[in-house]
Write an enzyme that holds these catalytic residues in place. Structure first.
Site, PDB file in Angstrom:
ATOM      1  N   GLY A 120       1.080 -27.185   7.746  1.00 44.90           N
ATOM      2  CA  GLY A 120       1.974 -27.256   8.895  1.00 44.90           C
ATOM      3  C   GLY A 120       2.385 -25.886   9.413  1.00 44.90           C
TER       4      GLY A 120
ATOM      5  N   ASN B 216      21.015 -35.557  15.431  1.00 50.79           N
ATOM      6  CA  ASN B 216      19.983 -36.572  15.653  1.00 50.79           C
ATOM      7  C   ASN B 216      20.324 -37.827  14.867  1.00 50.79           C
ATOM      8  OD1 ASN B 216      17.677 -37.446  16.892  1.00 50.79           O
ATOM      9  ND2 ASN B 216      16.272 -36.515  15.415  1.00 50.79           N
TER      10      ASN B 216
ATOM     11  N   TYR C 228      19.655 -33.833   7.512  1.00 50.62           N
ATOM     12  CA  TYR C 228      18.754 -32.802   8.040  1.00 50.62           C
ATOM     13  C   TYR C 228      19.490 -31.908   9.049  1.00 50.62           C
ATOM     14  CZ  TYR C 228      14.435 -30.946  10.182  1.00 50.62           C
ATOM     15  OH  TYR C 228      13.435 -30.128  10.666  1.00 50.62           O
TER      16      TYR C 228
ATOM     17  N   THR D 158       2.787 -31.643  13.827  1.00 52.53           N
ATOM     18  CA  THR D 158       2.479 -31.480  12.397  1.00 52.53           C
ATOM     19  C   THR D 158       2.486 -32.858  11.730  1.00 52.53           C
ATOM     20  OG1 THR D 158       4.775 -31.310  11.664  1.00 52.53           O
ATOM     21  CG2 THR D 158       3.692 -29.251  12.298  1.00 52.53           C
TER      22      THR D 158
HETATM   23  P1  NAD Z   1       5.548 -29.912   6.482  1.00 46.16           P
HETATM   24  O1  NAD Z   1       6.128 -31.066   5.737  1.00 46.16           O
HETATM   25  O2  NAD Z   1       4.204 -30.053   7.084  1.00 46.16           O
HETATM   26  O3  NAD Z   1       5.536 -28.609   5.546  1.00 46.16           O
HETATM   27  C1  NAD Z   1       6.642 -28.244   4.757  1.00 46.16           C
HETATM   28  C2  NAD Z   1       6.125 -27.499   3.551  1.00 46.16           C
HETATM   29  O4  NAD Z   1       7.272 -27.172   2.715  1.00 46.16           O
HETATM   30  C3  NAD Z   1       5.185 -28.344   2.693  1.00 46.16           C
HETATM   31  O5  NAD Z   1       4.006 -27.626   2.398  1.00 46.16           O
HETATM   32  C4  NAD Z   1       6.010 -28.652   1.451  1.00 46.16           C
HETATM   33  O6  NAD Z   1       5.235 -28.832   0.283  1.00 46.16           O
HETATM   34  C5  NAD Z   1       6.913 -27.427   1.373  1.00 46.16           C
HETATM   35  N1  NAD Z   1       8.096 -27.708   0.546  1.00 46.16           N
HETATM   36  C6  NAD Z   1       8.910 -28.783   0.633  1.00 46.16           C
HETATM   37  N2  NAD Z   1       9.822 -28.740  -0.354  1.00 46.16           N
HETATM   38  C7  NAD Z   1       9.579 -27.625  -1.089  1.00 46.16           C
HETATM   39  C8  NAD Z   1      10.168 -27.064  -2.250  1.00 46.16           C
HETATM   40  N3  NAD Z   1      11.197 -27.663  -2.876  1.00 46.16           N
HETATM   41  N4  NAD Z   1       9.659 -25.927  -2.748  1.00 46.16           N
HETATM   42  C9  NAD Z   1       8.599 -25.319  -2.126  1.00 46.16           C
HETATM   43  N5  NAD Z   1       8.001 -25.811  -1.020  1.00 46.16           N
HETATM   44  C10 NAD Z   1       8.477 -26.963  -0.521  1.00 46.16           C
HETATM   45  O7  NAD Z   1       6.650 -29.552   7.602  1.00 46.16           O
HETATM   46  P2  NAD Z   1       6.517 -28.670   8.929  1.00 46.16           P
HETATM   47  O8  NAD Z   1       6.525 -29.574  10.088  1.00 46.16           O
HETATM   48  O9  NAD Z   1       5.463 -27.658   8.810  1.00 46.16           O
HETATM   49  O10 NAD Z   1       7.970 -27.966   8.913  1.00 46.16           O
HETATM   50  C11 NAD Z   1       8.185 -26.642   8.472  1.00 46.16           C
HETATM   51  C12 NAD Z   1       9.633 -26.283   8.787  1.00 46.16           C
HETATM   52  O11 NAD Z   1       9.869 -26.462  10.193  1.00 46.16           O
HETATM   53  C13 NAD Z   1      10.642 -27.169   8.075  1.00 46.16           C
HETATM   54  O12 NAD Z   1      11.760 -26.392   7.692  1.00 46.16           O
HETATM   55  C14 NAD Z   1      11.029 -28.164   9.149  1.00 46.16           C
HETATM   56  O13 NAD Z   1      12.300 -28.711   8.916  1.00 46.16           O
HETATM   57  C15 NAD Z   1      10.997 -27.303  10.385  1.00 46.16           C
HETATM   58  N6  NAD Z   1      10.853 -28.018  11.646  1.00 46.16           N
HETATM   59  C16 NAD Z   1       9.718 -28.716  11.940  1.00 46.16           C
HETATM   60  C17 NAD Z   1       9.618 -29.373  13.169  1.00 46.16           C
HETATM   61  C18 NAD Z   1       8.387 -30.137  13.587  1.00 46.16           C
HETATM   62  O14 NAD Z   1       8.361 -30.673  14.692  1.00 46.16           O
HETATM   63  N7  NAD Z   1       7.337 -30.207  12.783  1.00 46.16           N
HETATM   64  C19 NAD Z   1      10.684 -29.343  14.066  1.00 46.16           C
HETATM   65  C20 NAD Z   1      11.828 -28.639  13.723  1.00 46.16           C
HETATM   66  C21 NAD Z   1      11.892 -27.973  12.526  1.00 46.16           C
END
Ligand code: NAD
Length: 485
Positions: free
Chosen positions: A256, A385, A391, A426
């Site tokens: 992601g 939200n 979150y 993602t």
């Molecule tokens: P994702 O779930 O694809 O990736 C998150 C990664 O964090 C994963 O590889 C997971 O294994 C790792 N992770 C989770 N818990 C962990 C832990 N305890 N220790 C180590 N690693 C850990 O999510 P994403 O969409 O790539 O999101 C990345 C960031 O962006 C997050 O903080 C998410 O909240 C934020 N975000 C995403 C979006 C979106 O639209 N995708 C929107 C707003 C914010």
């Protein structure tokens, strides 16, 4: 996750159909490739009488190889062209299609077309002076090329010498945000408040921000207010490798957004330490093999995680210049149905673990002077939200972390910023039910979801040694989403 609708619209047949039916028309966004020119065309640079940034900005742009024009730049559109909000605004995507169809040429026979309009509004000292912005932008409303940029530079209202000046400077926000919603075709608009305290060093402190905002790196950033202060800014030897020699930690880097951050920062010259949970070990190994980084398999919530991570950084690199707190999880339920485990795990991964890691890295003095801390928040942390109290609390807490740490660390030249992504394509958003997913994609000025690389490029800019004057900002990467606007 692909946006099939956007792919269809961007095909020839799709374009015609969408135009006929008046459906949302997501433009193809200009994204960065190393070696690209900063912009697809010249910059038209304007200034209000008495502005203080016109000369430094012209110097920065010229040094960056941009063709800078001053004055009005093009003939105004002929009288009688349809300039109404209905023709230009999101309510009528057909209006935007028409301009895309002619390549964005100004209506009424004007010939000049610009990659960007940049306006120094620091000379505006009362509300009547705002008319100068109308006079500059009105004739150019159709002269910006697709995926072009609009940047207005102002003075932070809190630094203004009188209530009238502060009022006028605050008013700039309404103009830029509205331009972001009106111009269409992937054009983005931002307001940059530049502190007076930094005037002596303005060319260097502002350069990184201008380069980011003008380039394809900022494809999905629009309607933002960025504050540029006075921190030390080191200009890179090569702007194609602005992170050369920097040691960067990226958490949640196996997939992601985190994987995209690792790739972009490595492309920009950084040595990347990529961290993720042991169960994501294979995916993490694939990322580090691709970029030549190192992997740390660690659950951030483990009691000894901060110490083990600090040991790794100390043993391998002796320091960490940039920390990107990206790892995050969702465990959605409305509050009344949410068990305590869901609350605890989300708060722990998304917020408390960041605090514990920061504490150990400070204590062991692993973040040197000039270090960078970039955390990933979310527009849910700004707007709230339904079903995401846990979150949104954690992501608002990330903003609190920026607000409290940025001033505290300014004296050590360490900047602290956050990005707040909107709808990014993602696995996390692929799980969202279809109707909500489509709404998330289209309810923004660019009518599409962002890509992980868009968040990564924004994090990259905040991580550059050249961005030392940018601290305490929360920059949304949301295509100017209507949520929390
Ligand atoms: P994702 O779930 O694809 O990736 C998150 C990664 O964090 C994963 O590889 C997971 O294994 C790792 N992770 C989770 N818990 C962990 C832990 N305890 N220790 C180590 N690693 C850990 O999510 P994403 O969409 O790539 O999101 C990345 C960031 O962006 C997050 O903080 C998410 O909240 C934020 N975000 C995403 C979006 C979106 O639209 N995708 C929107 C707003 C914010």
């Amino acid at each position: 996750m692909t946006d099939r609708y956007a792919s269809f619209v961007q095909s020839g047949a799709g374009r015609a159909l969408v135009k006929r039916l008046g459906l949302p028309d997501p433009p193809r966004l200009r994204r960065h490739t190393p070696g690209d020119p900063l912009l697809p065309g010249p910059v038209l640079l304007g200034a209000a009488t008495g502005g203080r940034l016109g000369d430094p900005v012209a110097a920065i742009l010229t040094a960056a190889g941009v063709d800078v024009r001053t004055g009005t730049g093009t003939t105004p559109p002929a009288a009688g062209h349809d300039d109404s909000a209905a023709a230009d605004g999101p309510a009528d995507p057909g209006g935007r299609n028409e301009r895309a169809g002619n390549g964005g040429a100004p209506a009424g026979g004007g010939t000049a077309r610009f990659g960007a309009l940049v306006y120094d509004a620091t000379g505006v000292t009362d509300s009547t002076g705002l008319r100068q912005l109308y006079d500059f932008f009105h004739p150019q409303a159709r002269a910006v090329l697709p995926s072009g940029r609009v940047i207005v530079l102002g003075t932070p209202p809190a630094e203004c010498g009188s209530p009238r000046e502060a009022t006028a400077q605050r008013a700039l926000e309404g103009l830029t945000r509205s331009i972001g919603k009106e111009f269409g075709r992937g054009v983005t608009a931002q307001l940059v408040y530049v502190t007076r305290a930094g005037d002596a060093g303005t060319p260097t402190s502002l350069e990184a921000t201008l380069r980011f905002l003008l380039s394809g790196r900022s494809a999905y950033v629009s309607g933002q207010v960025v504050r540029v202060g006075t921190g030390p800014a080191a200009v890179p030897a090569d702007w194609n490798r602005p992170l050369a020699g920097q040691v960067v930690l990226v958490t949640g880097a196996a997939r992601g957004i985190g994987a995209a951050v690792a790739r972009v920062l490595a492309r920009d010259g950084a040595q990347v330490v990529a961290l993720d949970v042991p169960s994501a070990g294979d995916a993490l190994a694939a990322v580090v093999n691709e970029i030549g980084g190192t992997a740390v398999q660690l659950d951030l919530t483990g009691p000894d995680a901060p110490t083990r991570l600090a040991d790794h950084l100390a043993d391998r690199h002796g320091r960490v210049d940039v920390v990107v707190h990206n790892a995050g999880i969702t465990r959605d339920r409305t509050l009344g149905r949410m068990d305590a485990d869901r609350w605890d795990s989300v708060l722990d991964v998304n917020l408390s673990s960041q605090e514990r890691i920061n504490d150990v890295l400070w204590e062991r003095e692993l973040i040197p002077e000039g270090g960078r801390l970039v955390a990933v928040s979310s527009i849910a942390g700004i707007a709230g939200n339904r079903g995401q109290t846990n979150y949104a609390t954690s992501k608002a807490g990330v903003i609190g972390l920026v607000d409290s740490l940025a001033p505290a660390l300014a004296g050590r030249g360490i900047s602290v910023n956050a990005v707040a992504p909107g709808f990014i394509e993602t696995r996390l958003t692929a799980r969202v039910p279809l109707v909500i997913r489509e709404a998330g994609r289209r309810m923004n000025s660019l009518a599409q979801g962002g890509l992980p690389v868009d968040v990564a490029e924004t994090i990259g800019w905040l991580a550059w040694p050249a961005s030392g004057a940018v601290s305490g900002n929360v920059v949304r990467v949301c295509g100017q989403s209507l949520l929390g606007a």
